[in-house]
Each structure stands twice: as structure tokens, then as C-alpha cells.
Design a protein around this motif. Structure first.
Motif, PDB file in Angstrom:
ATOM      1  N   LEU A  27       0.835  -1.194   0.000  1.00 38.14           N
ATOM      2  CA  LEU A  27       0.000   0.000   0.000  1.00 38.14           C
ATOM      3  C   LEU A  27       0.874   1.251   0.000  1.00 38.14           C
ATOM      4  O   LEU A  27       1.975   1.254   0.555  1.00 38.14           O
ATOM      5  CB  LEU A  27      -0.898   0.042   1.248  1.00 38.14           C
ATOM      6  N   TYR A  28       0.349   2.298  -0.617  1.00 35.70           N
ATOM      7  CA  TYR A  28       0.948   3.628  -0.505  1.00 35.70           C
ATOM      8  C   TYR A  28      -0.071   4.519   0.192  1.00 35.70           C
ATOM      9  O   TYR A  28      -1.232   4.604  -0.233  1.00 35.70           O
ATOM     10  CB  TYR A  28       1.264   4.189  -1.900  1.00 35.70           C
ATOM     11  N   HIS A 127     -15.380  -6.305  -0.842  1.00 36.71           N
ATOM     12  CA  HIS A 127     -15.229  -6.845  -2.186  1.00 36.71           C
ATOM     13  C   HIS A 127     -13.759  -6.776  -2.584  1.00 36.71           C
ATOM     14  O   HIS A 127     -12.933  -6.171  -1.897  1.00 36.71           O
ATOM     15  CB  HIS A 127     -16.065  -6.039  -3.194  1.00 36.71           C
ATOM     16  N   GLN A 128     -13.437  -7.416  -3.702  1.00 36.20           N
ATOM     17  CA  GLN A 128     -12.109  -7.344  -4.295  1.00 36.20           C
ATOM     18  C   GLN A 128     -12.240  -6.798  -5.714  1.00 36.20           C
ATOM     19  O   GLN A 128     -13.170  -7.157  -6.433  1.00 36.20           O
ATOM     20  CB  GLN A 128     -11.463  -8.736  -4.348  1.00 36.20           C
ATOM     21  N   ASP A 129     -11.319  -5.941  -6.090  1.00 39.31           N
ATOM     22  CA  ASP A 129     -11.259  -5.466  -7.468  1.00 39.31           C
ATOM     23  C   ASP A 129     -10.333  -6.409  -8.236  1.00 39.31           C
ATOM     24  O   ASP A 129      -9.151  -6.121  -8.449  1.00 39.31           O
ATOM     25  CB  ASP A 129     -10.738  -4.024  -7.520  1.00 39.31           C
ATOM     26  N   ASN A 130     -10.890  -7.555  -8.627  1.00 34.77           N
ATOM     27  CA  ASN A 130     -10.065  -8.608  -9.235  1.00 34.77           C
ATOM     28  C   ASN A 130     -10.630  -9.093 -10.564  1.00 34.77           C
ATOM     29  O   ASN A 130     -10.379 -10.232 -10.969  1.00 34.77           O
ATOM     30  CB  ASN A 130      -9.896  -9.777  -8.261  1.00 34.77           C
ATOM     31  N   TYR A 136      -3.021  -8.713 -13.890  1.00 32.08           N
ATOM     32  CA  TYR A 136      -2.345  -9.365 -12.764  1.00 32.08           C
ATOM     33  C   TYR A 136      -1.806  -8.313 -11.803  1.00 32.08           C
ATOM     34  O   TYR A 136      -1.134  -7.371 -12.214  1.00 32.08           O
ATOM     35  CB  TYR A 136      -1.210 -10.240 -13.295  1.00 32.08           C
ATOM     36  N   GLN A 137      -2.106  -8.481 -10.515  1.00 26.72           N
ATOM     37  CA  GLN A 137      -1.664  -7.557  -9.466  1.00 26.72           C
ATOM     38  C   GLN A 137      -1.919  -6.102  -9.860  1.00 26.72           C
ATOM     39  O   GLN A 137      -0.979  -5.301 -10.013  1.00 26.72           O
ATOM     40  CB  GLN A 137      -0.183  -7.779  -9.135  1.00 26.72           C
ATOM     41  N   PRO A 138      -3.187  -5.736 -10.014  1.00 23.23           N
ATOM     42  CA  PRO A 138      -3.501  -4.370 -10.449  1.00 23.23           C
ATOM     43  C   PRO A 138      -3.094  -3.319  -9.417  1.00 23.23           C
ATOM     44  O   PRO A 138      -3.092  -3.575  -8.218  1.00 23.23           O
ATOM     45  CB  PRO A 138      -5.025  -4.408 -10.606  1.00 23.23           C
ATOM     46  N   VAL A 139      -2.770  -2.139  -9.925  1.00 20.51           N
ATOM     47  CA  VAL A 139      -2.485  -0.977  -9.084  1.00 20.51           C
ATOM     48  C   VAL A 139      -3.703  -0.058  -9.165  1.00 20.51           C
ATOM     49  O   VAL A 139      -4.083   0.372 -10.246  1.00 20.51           O
ATOM     50  CB  VAL A 139      -1.222  -0.236  -9.565  1.00 20.51           C
ATOM     51  N   ILE A 140      -4.313   0.205  -8.017  1.00 19.42           N
ATOM     52  CA  ILE A 140      -5.521   1.031  -7.956  1.00 19.42           C
ATOM     53  C   ILE A 140      -5.272   2.186  -6.986  1.00 19.42           C
ATOM     54  O   ILE A 140      -4.924   1.968  -5.822  1.00 19.42           O
ATOM     55  CB  ILE A 140      -6.737   0.205  -7.516  1.00 19.42           C
ATOM     56  N   ALA A 141      -5.447   3.401  -7.476  1.00 20.15           N
ATOM     57  CA  ALA A 141      -5.226   4.604  -6.664  1.00 20.15           C
ATOM     58  C   ALA A 141      -6.559   5.185  -6.231  1.00 20.15           C
ATOM     59  O   ALA A 141      -7.411   5.490  -7.060  1.00 20.15           O
ATOM     60  CB  ALA A 141      -4.437   5.640  -7.455  1.00 20.15           C
ATOM     61  N   SER A 142      -6.750   5.324  -4.929  1.00 22.38           N
ATOM     62  CA  SER A 142      -8.014   5.790  -4.358  1.00 22.38           C
ATOM     63  C   SER A 142      -7.820   7.159  -3.706  1.00 22.38           C
ATOM     64  O   SER A 142      -7.016   7.307  -2.785  1.00 22.38           O
ATOM     65  CB  SER A 142      -8.508   4.783  -3.311  1.00 22.38           C
ATOM     66  N   THR A 178      -2.591  -7.255  -3.129  1.00 19.72           N
ATOM     67  CA  THR A 178      -3.676  -6.753  -2.277  1.00 19.72           C
ATOM     68  C   THR A 178      -5.044  -7.194  -2.765  1.00 19.72           C
ATOM     69  O   THR A 178      -5.891  -7.628  -1.978  1.00 19.72           O
ATOM     70  CB  THR A 178      -3.614  -5.216  -2.182  1.00 19.72           C
ATOM     71  N   GLN A 179      -5.313  -7.099  -4.083  1.00 23.10           N
ATOM     72  CA  GLN A 179      -6.643  -7.446  -4.587  1.00 23.10           C
ATOM     73  C   GLN A 179      -6.894  -8.950  -4.602  1.00 23.10           C
ATOM     74  O   GLN A 179      -8.049  -9.391  -4.663  1.00 23.10           O
ATOM     75  CB  GLN A 179      -6.839  -6.874  -5.995  1.00 23.10           C
ATOM     76  N   THR A 180      -5.834  -9.752  -4.514  1.00 17.67           N
ATOM     77  CA  THR A 180      -5.975 -11.207  -4.465  1.00 17.67           C
ATOM     78  C   THR A 180      -6.204 -11.703  -3.048  1.00 17.67           C
ATOM     79  O   THR A 180      -7.034 -12.599  -2.814  1.00 17.67           O
ATOM     80  CB  THR A 180      -4.717 -11.884  -5.045  1.00 17.67           C
ATOM     81  N   CYS A 181      -5.503 -11.116  -2.095  1.00 15.66           N
ATOM     82  CA  CYS A 181      -5.478 -11.655  -0.733  1.00 15.66           C
ATOM     83  C   CYS A 181      -6.301 -10.844   0.269  1.00 15.66           C
ATOM     84  O   CYS A 181      -6.501 -11.308   1.397  1.00 15.66           O
ATOM     85  CB  CYS A 181      -4.037 -11.735  -0.238  1.00 15.66           C
ATOM     86  N   TRP A 182      -6.770  -9.654  -0.111  1.00 13.83           N
ATOM     87  CA  TRP A 182      -7.533  -8.798   0.784  1.00 13.83           C
ATOM     88  C   TRP A 182      -8.822  -8.351   0.116  1.00 13.83           C
ATOM     89  O   TRP A 182      -8.864  -8.143  -1.105  1.00 13.83           O
ATOM     90  CB  TRP A 182      -6.732  -7.554   1.168  1.00 13.83           C
ATOM     91  N   SER A 183      -9.869  -8.187   0.904  1.00 13.89           N
ATOM     92  CA  SER A 183     -11.063  -7.474   0.462  1.00 13.89           C
ATOM     93  C   SER A 183     -11.094  -6.127   1.175  1.00 13.89           C
ATOM     94  O   SER A 183     -10.371  -5.922   2.152  1.00 13.89           O
ATOM     95  CB  SER A 183     -12.330  -8.280   0.760  1.00 13.89           C
TER      96      SER A 183
END
Length: 211
Positions: A27-28, A127-130, A136-142, A178-183
Motif C-alpha cells: 500500500l501507498y 469486495h475485491q477489485d479482481n 495481474y496484481q492491479p495498481v488502484i489509486a483511491s 492486495t486485490q488477491t489476498c484482501w477485500s
């Protein structure tokens, strides 16, 4: 690490932010990535510029209205939970925010999902953004503007929880596994809440490039 809830509240990162390693994720976190004046200006522009709509999605075999308003902007369409969202054009405000997020993330984004939480009863369930379009291993900035809301990450297997207070002007980037292992979720609350706008920038892959 065990299966009990382990809630950590991240508040202390500096204005420039920092990368945080979590179990099976990265995470950032920059709670003040945008100044208070920038955040206030962006909130007002986004509230008026975007085509906010309450969308219907399929959950547990039936159509339900989402408990928030949304807008989808960018270069490609996006499908999740039976809902296909065709993109609205980028606005100057969105492009300015996108450029700032790309600088922190080190990647380019071609789409953004905007959520408008009108009050405390508007929320986002776990939820997961998957989706495969995210790759693969997306980077999502919130990015968050307006009212502060809780953001909770929950590990899929261990059930460990990590919590952030998403201030106006904050930036949280989810990367790695993060999106694979965490909701993640934005819980509802009975407390009086003013509106909040959240932008999640993504890189959507064209479907003909997905194997």
C-alpha cells in the motif's frame, strides 16, 4: 498472525506519503496528498462536472440499487457484478488528479470509477477489485474528497483487518497481491455525515489482450 481481528489505524504518514508492506500486499498511504484548498476545490468541481447516477447491479441472483451514486470516466468500458459501464469523457479536473496519482503510483491509468457517498448510510460492502480486465496484481489509486470515512481492509484467509481514516485530500494506493489476498469496504454509519467523493483510478486492459 492469527485469525482474530487485528485493527490498525494508519494516520502518521507524511504529506509525501510512504509505501507500506502488509502481509501479501503493498500500500501507498498519503493522508494529505492534496492540500485542504485543493481538496475543497476538487470536491466542488467533481460534484458539478460528473454525471452521477445510481446504478443497479446483480447480487445473490437479483438486481439491487447500489447504496451510492457513481460515474465512470476514461478510455474503455468496465463490467462488474453484471453492470457494464460505458465511459464518460475525461474532465480537466479528473485529468489533473489522475496526473498527480500517476506520479505517486509510478503507473498510468486509463479509467476512473467515481463514487458519491451522500450520507452515512451510503457505503461499499467488502469486495475485491479482481476482474480479469484489471490484469495481474492491479495498481488502484483511491483519492478522497469531502467527508472523512472509514476504509477497512480484511485478509481473505486470516481475517486480519487494517483500517484507514480517509481524510479529504488523502491518497491510498493498493498494489501487489492486495486485490488477491484482501477485500476492502467503506462501512455505513449512523453518525451524521456530509457527502464524500472517492475516485479509484485503474488501468483497464482491452478484452482482446486478455488470455
Amino acid at each position: 498472525m492469527n485469525g482474530t481481528d487485528n485493527v490498525g489505524l494508519f494516520e502518521s504518514a507524511g504529506k509525501t506519503g510512504e509505501w507500506i508492506t502488509i502481509p501479501q500486499g503493498r500500500l501507498y498511504w498519503a493522508p494529505h496528498y492534496f492540500s485542504a484548498q485543493q481538496a475543497d476545490d476538487y470536491f466542488k468541481h467533481l460534484l458539478n462536472e460528473l454525471n452521477w447516477r445510481q446504478q443497479s447491479i446483480r447480487m445473490f441472483g437479483r438486481q439491487v440499487l447500489q447504496p451510492r451514486l457513481q460515474a465512470w470516466c476514461g478510455d474503455v468500458q468496465y463490467t462488474y457484478s453484471g453492470l457494464t459501464m460505458k465511459p464518460e469523457p475525461w474532465t480537466p479536473t479528473l485529468l489533473a488528479i489522475k496526473a498527480a496519482c500517476e506520479q505517486a503510483a509510478g503507473v498510468s491509468f486509463n479509467s476512473v470509477l467515481a463514487n458519491l457517498y451522500r450520507h452515512g448510510q451510503d457505503y461499499m460492502g467488502f469486495h475485491q477489485d479482481n476482474e480479469k480486465e484489471l490484469g495481474y496484481q492491479p495498481v488502484i489509486a483511491s483519492v478522497s474528497f469531502g467527508e472523512q470515512r472509514r476504509f477497512v481492509l480484511k485478509h481473505i484467509e486470516t481475517k486480519q483487518k487494517i483500517e484507514f481514516a480517509l481524510h479529504s485530500g488523502s491518497l491510498l494506493i493498493m498494489a501487489g497481491e492486495t486485490q488477491t489476498c484482501w477485500s476492502h469496504s467503506v462501512p455505513k454509519t449512523q453518525k451524521p455525515m456530509q457527502p464524500r467523493i472517492n475516485l479509484t483510478f485503474r488501468q483497464i486492459m482491452p478484452t482482446d489482450n486478455i488470455g
